[in-house]
Design an enzyme around this catalytic site. Structure first.
Site: not given
Length: 321
Positions: A89, A130, A222, A304
């Protein structure tokens, strides 16, 4: 020992025999009414983290979330212990180093060495936020009287930075991160990232990890479209995760289609279906981009956020089986 009321006997077994072998041995004895292991019981447990009540996605009275309290009862006392989960990530707020700091609610979370493929060094610190949020859902320090809880809070996190401070990165870096994690002993890899295009480089990296026995768990994307993003769409190697709302319907943004494997709570910040006066996002500790020491608790939404629920569940399964 013999019970004075029920009459059962508690027996020790020879060191060279297993419990199940001795159970089967005694079952064959006509003088034995029944034989069974002396199972372990645990207290039914709710963590004392102050904001756990807002984590509808882990457990709630109406829809259940992912029924976390039942899972903890099965996996206690150390859910996920001995399992390494790589978070590929933006990095993780896992250490006090240079301008970075360890997130307070990751204070007792276990970490193993990782790597930063963006800056090519051994300090995969998060500069976007994130990856820290994602990590919290998997393994936030739990039952520490502050903040929130994580699914497999006794597992070890391997931070792998492949996305920069804008939350983007190349497929080549993602592939390198997957390969590095697989080579260094990760058993589960969380990929809360993806793109619209297929890539042979990315596919081969997933294949490499899969053939080493790694479970790859990937966000479906998304875009709200009937096509799953990559690498989640590599059906042979990856578990593709879509997102649901509090009421367990598909979140409006969640991709879907033939490559989707399962769904998990991803949230919907447009609504407050559980009536707790907060938008129905997934709650974890992180920071706003560019402020890597200014930690707070944020509700996020997205596939996520759904993906680490599944990675945490996979760690519990790895622990038990």
């Amino acid at each position: 020992y013999k019970s004075p009321v029920l009459g059962f006997k508690r027996l020790k077994i020879p060191e060279e025999r297993t419990v199940q072998e001795m159970v089967e041995f005694y079952k064959r004895d006509p003088n034995v009414e029944y034989a069974e292991p002396n199972y372990i019981a645990y207290a039914f447990w709710i963590p004392n983290d102050q904001y756990f009540k807002y984590q509808w996605h882990l457990d709630n009275a109406k829809y259940g979330g992912i029924n976390m309290q039942n899972a903890w009862d099965v996996s206690m006392p150390n859910p996920g212990a001995g399992v390494i989960v790589a978070v590929v990530d933006t990095g993780v707020a896992y250490e006090d180093y240079d301008i970075y700091a360890r997130a307070p609610d990751l204070g007792w979370t276990s970490f193993v060495p990782g790597y930063d493929f963006v800056n090519n060094d051994e300090h995969p610190n998060d500069d976007e936020g994130h990856g820290t949020h994602v990590t919290g859902t998997i393994a936030q320090t739990t039952n520490n009287f502050i903040g929130v809880a994580g699914v497999a809070f006794s597992c070890s996190i391997m931070p792998i930075k492949v996305l920069d401070n804008t939350g983007s990165g190349t497929y080549a870096d993602v592939a390198e991160g997957i390969i590095w994690a697989a080579d260094k002993g990760a058993q589960v890899i969380n990929l809360s990232l993806g793109g619209k295009f297929s890539s042979e480089t990315l596919r081969l990296a997933c294949k490499y990890a899969y053939e080493k026995g790694v479970v790859l768990i990937c966000a479906a994307g998304n875009d709200g479209r009937p096509l799953v993003s990559y690498p989640a769409a590599y059906d042979a190697y990856c578990i593709a995760v879509g997102a649901t709302r509090y009421d367990e319907t598909r979140a409006y943004y969640s991709n879907y289609g033939n490559s989707l494997d399962l769904v998990a709570p991803g949230g919907d910040l447009r609504v407050d279906q559980n009536k707790d006066r907060y938008a129905d996002g997934v709650l974890q500790q992180t920071f706003k981009s560019g402020e890597p020491t200014n930690f707070a608790y944020y509700f996020y939404q997205g596939t996520s956020m759904a993906t680490p629920h599944v990675s945490g569940a996979a760690a519990l399964l790895k622990q038990l089986h």
